[in-house]
Scaffold this motif. Structure first.
Motif, PDB file in Angstrom:
ATOM      1  N   GLN A 273      47.723 -43.535  94.202  1.00 25.91           N
ATOM      2  CA  GLN A 273      47.858 -44.992  94.227  1.00 25.91           C
ATOM      3  C   GLN A 273      49.300 -45.433  94.496  1.00 25.91           C
ATOM      4  O   GLN A 273      49.563 -46.638  94.635  1.00 25.91           O
ATOM      5  N   GLY A 274      50.227 -44.484  94.511  1.00 27.08           N
ATOM      6  CA  GLY A 274      51.620 -44.842  94.737  1.00 27.08           C
ATOM      7  C   GLY A 274      52.321 -45.386  93.507  1.00 27.08           C
ATOM      8  O   GLY A 274      53.377 -46.011  93.615  1.00 27.08           O
ATOM      9  N   ASP A 275      51.753 -45.125  92.321  1.00 25.37           N
ATOM     10  CA  ASP A 275      52.363 -45.635  91.084  1.00 25.37           C
ATOM     11  C   ASP A 275      53.570 -44.819  90.647  1.00 25.37           C
ATOM     12  O   ASP A 275      54.346 -45.260  89.806  1.00 25.37           O
ATOM     13  N   VAL A 276      53.704 -43.622  91.186  1.00 21.73           N
ATOM     14  CA  VAL A 276      54.829 -42.749  90.856  1.00 21.73           C
ATOM     15  C   VAL A 276      55.309 -42.110  92.149  1.00 21.73           C
ATOM     16  O   VAL A 276      54.508 -41.793  93.036  1.00 21.73           O
ATOM     17  N   ALA A 277      56.628 -41.937  92.252  1.00 20.03           N
ATOM     18  CA  ALA A 277      57.217 -41.343  93.460  1.00 20.03           C
ATOM     19  C   ALA A 277      57.758 -39.957  93.135  1.00 20.03           C
ATOM     20  O   ALA A 277      58.481 -39.773  92.150  1.00 20.03           O
ATOM     21  N   LEU A 278      57.402 -38.982  93.957  1.00 16.61           N
ATOM     22  CA  LEU A 278      57.854 -37.610  93.749  1.00 16.61           C
ATOM     23  C   LEU A 278      59.281 -37.411  94.252  1.00 16.61           C
ATOM     24  O   LEU A 278      59.706 -38.032  95.226  1.00 16.61           O
ATOM     25  N   ARG A 279      60.012 -36.544  93.545  1.00 19.96           N
ATOM     26  CA  ARG A 279      61.361 -36.172  93.947  1.00 19.96           C
ATOM     27  C   ARG A 279      61.549 -34.669  93.818  1.00 19.96           C
ATOM     28  O   ARG A 279      60.843 -34.003  93.056  1.00 19.96           O
ATOM     29  N   LYS A 280      62.528 -34.150  94.536  1.00 25.65           N
ATOM     30  CA  LYS A 280      62.892 -32.741  94.465  1.00 25.65           C
ATOM     31  C   LYS A 280      63.619 -32.470  93.133  1.00 25.65           C
ATOM     32  O   LYS A 280      63.919 -33.403  92.375  1.00 25.65           O
ATOM     33  N   PRO A 281      63.926 -31.202  92.837  1.00 18.08           N
ATOM     34  CA  PRO A 281      64.692 -30.913  91.619  1.00 18.08           C
ATOM     35  C   PRO A 281      66.042 -31.632  91.610  1.00 18.08           C
ATOM     36  O   PRO A 281      66.622 -31.921  92.658  1.00 18.08           O
ATOM     37  N   VAL A 282      66.523 -31.934  90.419  1.00 18.14           N
ATOM     38  CA  VAL A 282      67.791 -32.654  90.254  1.00 18.14           C
ATOM     39  C   VAL A 282      68.955 -31.729  90.585  1.00 18.14           C
ATOM     40  O   VAL A 282      69.023 -30.589  90.116  1.00 18.14           O
ATOM     41  N   ARG A 283      69.900 -32.255  91.399  1.00 17.58           N
ATOM     42  CA  ARG A 283      71.102 -31.490  91.725  1.00 17.58           C
ATOM     43  C   ARG A 283      72.277 -31.912  90.859  1.00 17.58           C
ATOM     44  O   ARG A 283      73.031 -31.074  90.362  1.00 17.58           O
ATOM     45  N   GLU A 284      72.441 -33.241  90.675  1.00 19.57           N
ATOM     46  CA  GLU A 284      73.560 -33.697  89.847  1.00 19.57           C
ATOM     47  C   GLU A 284      73.349 -35.143  89.405  1.00 19.57           C
ATOM     48  O   GLU A 284      72.572 -35.889  90.002  1.00 19.57           O
ATOM     49  N   PHE A 285      74.053 -35.481  88.334  1.00 17.65           N
ATOM     50  CA  PHE A 285      74.096 -36.854  87.838  1.00 17.65           C
ATOM     51  C   PHE A 285      75.449 -37.457  88.194  1.00 17.65           C
ATOM     52  O   PHE A 285      76.476 -36.771  88.205  1.00 17.65           O
ATOM     53  N   ASN A 286      75.428 -38.769  88.439  1.00 22.15           N
ATOM     54  CA  ASN A 286      76.675 -39.494  88.720  1.00 22.15           C
ATOM     55  C   ASN A 286      76.513 -40.914  88.212  1.00 22.15           C
ATOM     56  O   ASN A 286      76.075 -41.808  88.920  1.00 22.15           O
ATOM     57  N   GLY A 287      76.866 -41.106  86.922  1.00 21.10           N
ATOM     58  CA  GLY A 287      76.645 -42.411  86.312  1.00 21.10           C
ATOM     59  C   GLY A 287      75.158 -42.672  86.156  1.00 21.10           C
ATOM     60  O   GLY A 287      74.444 -41.894  85.527  1.00 21.10           O
ATOM     61  N   LYS A 288      74.665 -43.750  86.754  1.00 20.90           N
ATOM     62  CA  LYS A 288      73.232 -44.048  86.737  1.00 20.90           C
ATOM     63  C   LYS A 288      72.515 -43.477  87.958  1.00 20.90           C
ATOM     64  O   LYS A 288      71.315 -43.657  88.129  1.00 20.90           O
ATOM     65  N   SER A 289      73.257 -42.812  88.812  1.00 20.60           N
ATOM     66  CA  SER A 289      72.677 -42.235  90.017  1.00 20.60           C
ATOM     67  C   SER A 289      72.252 -40.785  89.767  1.00 20.60           C
ATOM     68  O   SER A 289      72.934 -40.036  89.056  1.00 20.60           O
ATOM     69  N   VAL A 290      71.137 -40.419  90.368  1.00 12.79           N
ATOM     70  CA  VAL A 290      70.659 -39.043  90.310  1.00 12.79           C
ATOM     71  C   VAL A 290      70.547 -38.532  91.743  1.00 12.79           C
ATOM     72  O   VAL A 290      69.899 -39.156  92.585  1.00 12.79           O
ATOM     73  N   VAL A 291      71.200 -37.411  92.012  1.00  9.26           N
ATOM     74  CA  VAL A 291      71.152 -36.801  93.341  1.00  9.26           C
ATOM     75  C   VAL A 291      70.204 -35.601  93.267  1.00  9.26           C
ATOM     76  O   VAL A 291      70.330 -34.744  92.383  1.00  9.26           O
ATOM     77  N   PHE A 292      69.268 -35.567  94.191  1.00 11.61           N
ATOM     78  CA  PHE A 292      68.261 -34.518  94.188  1.00 11.61           C
ATOM     79  C   PHE A 292      68.605 -33.423  95.195  1.00 11.61           C
ATOM     80  O   PHE A 292      69.540 -33.562  95.988  1.00 11.61           O
ATOM     81  N   ALA A 293      67.851 -32.335  95.143  1.00 15.74           N
ATOM     82  CA  ALA A 293      68.174 -31.147  95.940  1.00 15.74           C
ATOM     83  C   ALA A 293      68.181 -31.416  97.431  1.00 15.74           C
ATOM     84  O   ALA A 293      68.889 -30.734  98.185  1.00 15.74           O
ATOM     85  N   ASP A 294      67.431 -32.402  97.887  1.00 12.99           N
ATOM     86  CA  ASP A 294      67.385 -32.709  99.319  1.00 12.99           C
ATOM     87  C   ASP A 294      68.426 -33.744  99.724  1.00 12.99           C
ATOM     88  O   ASP A 294      68.438 -34.223 100.858  1.00 12.99           O
ATOM     89  N   GLY A 295      69.318 -34.106  98.783  1.00  8.72           N
ATOM     90  CA  GLY A 295      70.377 -35.067  99.063  1.00  8.72           C
ATOM     91  C   GLY A 295      70.005 -36.508  98.769  1.00  8.72           C
ATOM     92  O   GLY A 295      70.874 -37.388  98.806  1.00  8.72           O
ATOM     93  N   ARG A 296      68.755 -36.782  98.477  1.00  6.45           N
ATOM     94  CA  ARG A 296      68.335 -38.146  98.180  1.00  6.45           C
ATOM     95  C   ARG A 296      68.959 -38.595  96.874  1.00  6.45           C
ATOM     96  O   ARG A 296      69.141 -37.815  95.936  1.00  6.45           O
ATOM     97  N   CYS A 297      69.251 -39.884  96.770  1.00  7.80           N
ATOM     98  CA  CYS A 297      69.906 -40.432  95.585  1.00  7.80           C
ATOM     99  C   CYS A 297      69.138 -41.654  95.101  1.00  7.80           C
ATOM    100  O   CYS A 297      68.739 -42.505  95.895  1.00  7.80           O
ATOM    101  N   ASP A 298      68.916 -41.740  93.785  1.00  3.10           N
ATOM    102  CA  ASP A 298      68.227 -42.888  93.181  1.00  3.10           C
ATOM    103  C   ASP A 298      68.966 -43.356  91.949  1.00  3.10           C
ATOM    104  O   ASP A 298      69.590 -42.561  91.226  1.00  3.10           O
ATOM    105  N   GLU A 299      68.892 -44.665  91.704  1.00  2.00           N
ATOM    106  CA  GLU A 299      69.417 -45.243  90.470  1.00  2.00           C
ATOM    107  C   GLU A 299      68.302 -45.280  89.430  1.00  2.00           C
ATOM    108  O   GLU A 299      67.206 -45.772  89.704  1.00  2.00           O
ATOM    109  N   VAL A 300      68.578 -44.753  88.240  1.00  2.00           N
ATOM    110  CA  VAL A 300      67.594 -44.785  87.153  1.00  2.00           C
ATOM    111  C   VAL A 300      68.278 -45.194  85.853  1.00  2.00           C
ATOM    112  O   VAL A 300      69.503 -45.099  85.721  1.00  2.00           O
ATOM    113  N   ASP A 301      67.460 -45.651  84.918  1.00  2.00           N
ATOM    114  CA  ASP A 301      67.987 -46.098  83.621  1.00  2.00           C
ATOM    115  C   ASP A 301      67.776 -45.078  82.521  1.00  2.00           C
ATOM    116  O   ASP A 301      68.508 -45.067  81.527  1.00  2.00           O
TER     117      ASP A 301
END
Length: 425
Positions: A273-301
């Motif tokens: 249904q698109g209620d949750v979005a999949l991400r790769k394993p976490v590579r690093e944290f940077n403040g509220k940003s999370v960088v994943f193994a494929d280089g994608r970056c998201d802001e989370v709380d």
């Protein structure tokens, strides 16, 4: 000769009951205020959260000599499970044998047994010890570069979904706990991301309106080998549930019966249904940003780690007594119970494997109690088992036991326990 049982969860209760039934003097200590172990919701060591239900049905989970009530649901929630375990302890009059709010500080080897020092300042000597302290108490926190500027918690400390309200949430890990928490978060959070690494098989809780796992537990004259069972059942599951990769999840790299599967169809529905979005394993944290193994970056709380647990025996100064394996962080035990040396230490409940249930743990306890009896009543039978143990340890460690070497195939494991029990009795 008195034996000590550490822990009063399902395995500990089975151990106390088995020792008592076999005529052995037994005492138990439990660091919580009541029986139940992990199912004592709200207790500090418990990893149970508000939405926790059994992932195996009540008939395949319950002790064979104490079934769960017929009018209970097929998959009871944690409150009913705790009530069941408390009722079990009352039914077999185990409460008088258990000292609550008491932990074990240390176990010290003696010439003929073990000396235990307790958290209340007392100590005592025992002929042997059955360790049933569980393996869901010490969270495994993966090392990740950077720092996250927000709540970062392990699933061990998760209790209710209100913490997700209005938050951008990242759940890390796709075991059964991770899947449950993803579903919880979806109903409260503004956004849910799900970081997964390896794949797994998904099985439904119900088939044709009946618990899906009950068919596997019907009496069988012949047990189909595990690999063949996997090859037969995997196509059926992919037809009924759908291939995990169709939902964007990694394709499982192991066979169905080589690991505990995911018993959660809701999370797949929410993915679809698109209620949750999949991400790769976490590579690093940077403040509220999370960088994943494929280089994608998201802001989370908020970040919640459903990343498993470490196996620990904090009361044992020398883990060699349990043939500890540093490489996998776990002991090596014959049938998940016996160390290589006949040193008076036994382990109950330290296993992984969907379908083992609490009756499987009770069979473990009966085998241990029968062995203790056989040492004096049937020394030849006890010596034969010791010879089997020695031969088993002389072989290379098995490679199909999962990350910690604890995984068992419930059908063959329970059959083997029953065979050992018959030889000792």
């Amino acid at each position: 000769m008195t034996f000590l049982v550490i822990g009063a969860g399902p395995a500990g209760l089975a151990a106390i009951q088995s020792l008592k039934a076999a005529g052995h003097a037994a005492e138990a200590v439990e660091r919580n205020a009541d029986v139940g172990g992990q199912w004592l919701y709200g207790a500090a060591p418990s990893a149970v959260y508000a939405s926790t239900h059994l992932i195996s049905s009540k008939r395949t989970t319950a002790f064979a000599d104490f079934p769960m009530p017929e009018d209970w649901p097929a998959y009871p929630g944690h409150r009913q499970v705790l009530d069941y375990l408390q009722s079990y302890a009352r039914h077999f009059d185990l409460y008088p044998l258990i000292r609550f709010n008491t932990g074990v500080r240390s176990l010290t080897r003696q010439e003929s047994g073990w000396h235990a020092a307790f958290s209340d300042g007392t100590s005592a000597d025992y002929a042997g010890v059955i360790i049933a302290n569980g393996h869901l108490s010490d969270p495994l926190i993966p090392k990740t570069s950077g720092t996250f500027d927000g709540p970062l918690m392990h699933a061990k400390n998760y209790k209710t979904a209100d913490i997700f309200t209005g938050q951008r949430v990242l759940v890390v890990g796709m075991g059964n706990t991770g899947c449950d928490i993803v579903v919880d978060a979806i109903h409260r959070a503004d956004k849910v991301l799900w970081s997964v690494r390896g794949g797994n098989h998904f099985v439904p809780k119900f088939l044709a309106g009946k618990p899906a796992d009950e068919g596997n537990h019907k009496p069988k004259r012949f047990i189909i080998p595990k690999n063949l069972r996997s090859r037969l059942h995997e196509p059926i599951l992919r037809f009924i549930v759908g291939a995990p990769e169709r939902f964007g999840l990694p394709k499982p790299q192991h066979r169905l019966y080589d690991r505990t599967p995911i018993v959660n169809s809701l999370v797949l529905q929410h993915l679809g249904q698109g209620d949750v979005a999949l991400r790769k394993p976490v590579r690093e944290f940077n403040g509220k940003s999370v960088v994943f193994a494929d280089g994608r970056c998201d802001e989370v709380d908020l970040v919640l780690l459903a990343t498993g647990y470490r196996i620990t025996f904090p009361f044992l100064g020398d883990l060699r007594a349990l043939d500890w394996q540093d490489a996998i962080g776990a002991p090596r035990l014959f049938m998940n119970m016996f160390p290589s040396e006949d040193n008076g230490l036994y382990v109950a409940g330290l296993l992984e494997g969907a379908g083992v249930g609490w009756e499987g743990r009770a069979l473990q306890a009966r085998v241990i109690a029968a062995y203790l009896t056989a040492r004096s009543a049937r020394p030849d039978a006890a010596a034969t088992l010791r010879q089997e143990i020695t031969q088993w340890f002389a072989r290379p460690p098995r490679r199909d036991g999962g990350e910690h070497g604890l995984f068992v195939d419930f059908l063959t494991y329970k059959r083997d326990l029953q065979r050992v029990l018959a030889r000792l009795s």
